[in-house]
Enzyme design. Structure first.
Site, PDB file in Angstrom:
ATOM      1  N   ILE A  13      -0.899  -2.750  -0.477  1.00 36.87           N
ATOM      2  CA  ILE A  13      -0.384  -1.961  -1.589  1.00 36.87           C
ATOM      3  C   ILE A  13       1.134  -2.116  -1.715  1.00 36.87           C
ATOM      4  O   ILE A  13       1.672  -2.231  -2.820  1.00 36.87           O
ATOM      5  CB  ILE A  13      -0.768  -0.484  -1.436  1.00 36.87           C
ATOM      6  CG1 ILE A  13      -2.293  -0.317  -1.518  1.00 36.87           C
ATOM      7  CG2 ILE A  13      -0.098   0.367  -2.514  1.00 36.87           C
ATOM      8  CD1 ILE A  13      -2.784   1.093  -1.208  1.00 36.87           C
ATOM      9  N   SER A  32       9.855  -4.597   6.309  1.00 36.16           N
ATOM     10  CA  SER A  32       8.775  -5.113   7.141  1.00 36.16           C
ATOM     11  C   SER A  32       9.156  -4.994   8.605  1.00 36.16           C
ATOM     12  O   SER A  32      10.258  -5.399   8.997  1.00 36.16           O
ATOM     13  CB  SER A  32       8.489  -6.583   6.794  1.00 36.16           C
ATOM     14  OG  SER A  32       7.485  -7.105   7.631  1.00 36.16           O
ATOM     15  N   ASN A  86       6.234   3.740   1.984  1.00 35.00           N
ATOM     16  CA  ASN A  86       4.845   3.280   1.938  1.00 35.00           C
ATOM     17  C   ASN A  86       4.238   3.055   3.318  1.00 35.00           C
ATOM     18  O   ASN A  86       3.015   3.167   3.480  1.00 35.00           O
ATOM     19  CB  ASN A  86       4.782   1.979   1.126  1.00 35.00           C
ATOM     20  CG  ASN A  86       3.456   1.285   1.236  1.00 35.00           C
ATOM     21  OD1 ASN A  86       2.438   1.746   0.703  1.00 35.00           O
ATOM     22  ND2 ASN A  86       3.425   0.152   1.940  1.00 35.00           N
ATOM     23  N   SER A 140      -1.927  10.701   0.705  1.00 37.60           N
ATOM     24  CA  SER A 140      -3.360  10.469   0.567  1.00 37.60           C
ATOM     25  C   SER A 140      -3.986  11.710  -0.048  1.00 37.60           C
ATOM     26  O   SER A 140      -3.495  12.832   0.168  1.00 37.60           O
ATOM     27  CB  SER A 140      -3.988  10.204   1.940  1.00 37.60           C
ATOM     28  OG  SER A 140      -5.396  10.279   1.883  1.00 37.60           O
ATOM     29  N   LYS A 167      -0.488  13.628   6.568  1.00 33.63           N
ATOM     30  CA  LYS A 167      -0.238  13.536   5.134  1.00 33.63           C
ATOM     31  C   LYS A 167       0.025  14.913   4.528  1.00 33.63           C
ATOM     32  O   LYS A 167       0.802  15.042   3.575  1.00 33.63           O
ATOM     33  CB  LYS A 167      -1.414  12.848   4.441  1.00 33.63           C
ATOM     34  CG  LYS A 167      -1.530  11.360   4.787  1.00 33.63           C
ATOM     35  CD  LYS A 167      -0.260  10.581   4.460  1.00 33.63           C
ATOM     36  CE  LYS A 167      -0.425   9.081   4.679  1.00 33.63           C
ATOM     37  NZ  LYS A 167       0.798   8.331   4.351  1.00 33.63           N
ATOM     38  N   THR A 198      -8.294  -2.069   1.538  1.00 36.62           N
ATOM     39  CA  THR A 198      -7.202  -2.718   2.263  1.00 36.62           C
ATOM     40  C   THR A 198      -7.594  -2.874   3.731  1.00 36.62           C
ATOM     41  O   THR A 198      -8.602  -2.329   4.188  1.00 36.62           O
ATOM     42  CB  THR A 198      -5.910  -1.876   2.192  1.00 36.62           C
ATOM     43  OG1 THR A 198      -6.118  -0.634   2.894  1.00 36.62           O
ATOM     44  CG2 THR A 198      -5.520  -1.577   0.752  1.00 36.62           C
TER      45      THR A 198
END
Length: 245
Positions: A13, A32, A86, A140, A167, A198
């Site tokens: 995503i 990353s 993210n 989520s 979350k 995913t």
């Protein structure tokens, strides 16, 4: 040209969100943990014709890595327009409250909650330089406490001691952050990308990464009259798009 930083952006995503922001003319920094994977992701996007993309080594659970990423980004741009938090982990598929180790719960919270907080605090000065800063916390639908207490909810039985509470905590932080920034141009929102196929869930979700990313991009590109302090979830609330907390 507007700038965006996306954590966990080398795949899935996050990667598709980068692609869609690039399509809208943004310069995108791919956060990353593994710089090589970030470089490979950036190379793939460049091969698709997007020149304004760069990898940024960023491990959201490592304070030194966050500080180094902030310093590196500050050398590239004085302004950050969008931060998309993210990066996230699941912590395993089953998490019974009476038997899940607190070490697992702490590990999930380190990424899903504390990582978001530390990254946001580290980059807030660059965001403040933007005339229209946007913060998107990727949550989520399973973070809704209201729905978790509703036996008629379709995901009522999907309970867990680590991921779902992380979350819910992220949602709470989003509200508090939005409140602190309420008298500024910031828009701070939590976005549920939906149950998406995913690696995260072994591709069990029915949704596409394209649709999931579009939800994040929509919140990242809100206009000046757009909402703040909202929990966007087309999955939880298909009619309104706003989930109960």
């Amino acid at each position: 040209m507007k700038t965006a930083l996306i954590t966990g952006a080398n795949k899935s995503i996050g990667f598709e969100t980068a692609r869609q922001l690039l399509q809208q003319g943004y310069t995108v920094y791919l956060g990353s943990r593994d710089l090589l994977k970030g470089q490979q992701a950036a190379d793939q996007l460049r091969a698709e014709g997007f020149a304004q993309v760069e990898p940024l080594q960023l491990n959201v659970t490592d304070s030194a890595s966050i500080a180094a990423a902030r310093a590196a980004l500050g050398q590239k741009t004085p302004v950050l327009d969008v931060l998309i938090n993210n990066a996230g982990i699941l912590g395993g598929m089953t998490q019974p409250p009476l038997s899940t180790s607190t070490s697992v719960i702490k590990e999930v919270f380190e990424t899903n909650v504390f990582g978001v907080i530390e990254v946001t605090q580290a980059f807030i000065d660059l965001l403040r330089q933007s005339p229209a800063p946007r913060i998107v916390n990727v949550t989520s639908g399973l973070g809704s406490l209201t729905l978790h207490n509703d036996p008629s909810w379709k995901y009522y039985a999907v309970k867990g001691a680590a991921y779902q509470p992380s979350k819910a905590a992220l949602n709470a932080y989003t509200i508090m952050l939005a409140y602190e920034l309420r008298d500024t141009p910031f828009k701070v929102n939590a976005v549920d990308p939906g149950y998406t196929a995913t690696d995260f869930n072994h591709h069990s979700g029915p949704g596409s990464v394209q649709d999931a990313a579009a939800r994040l991009v929509k919140a990242a590109t809100l206009g000046p009259d757009g909402p703040t302090s909202q929990f966007f979830s087309d999955d939880n609330a298909p009619e309104t798009g706003i989930s109960p907390w």
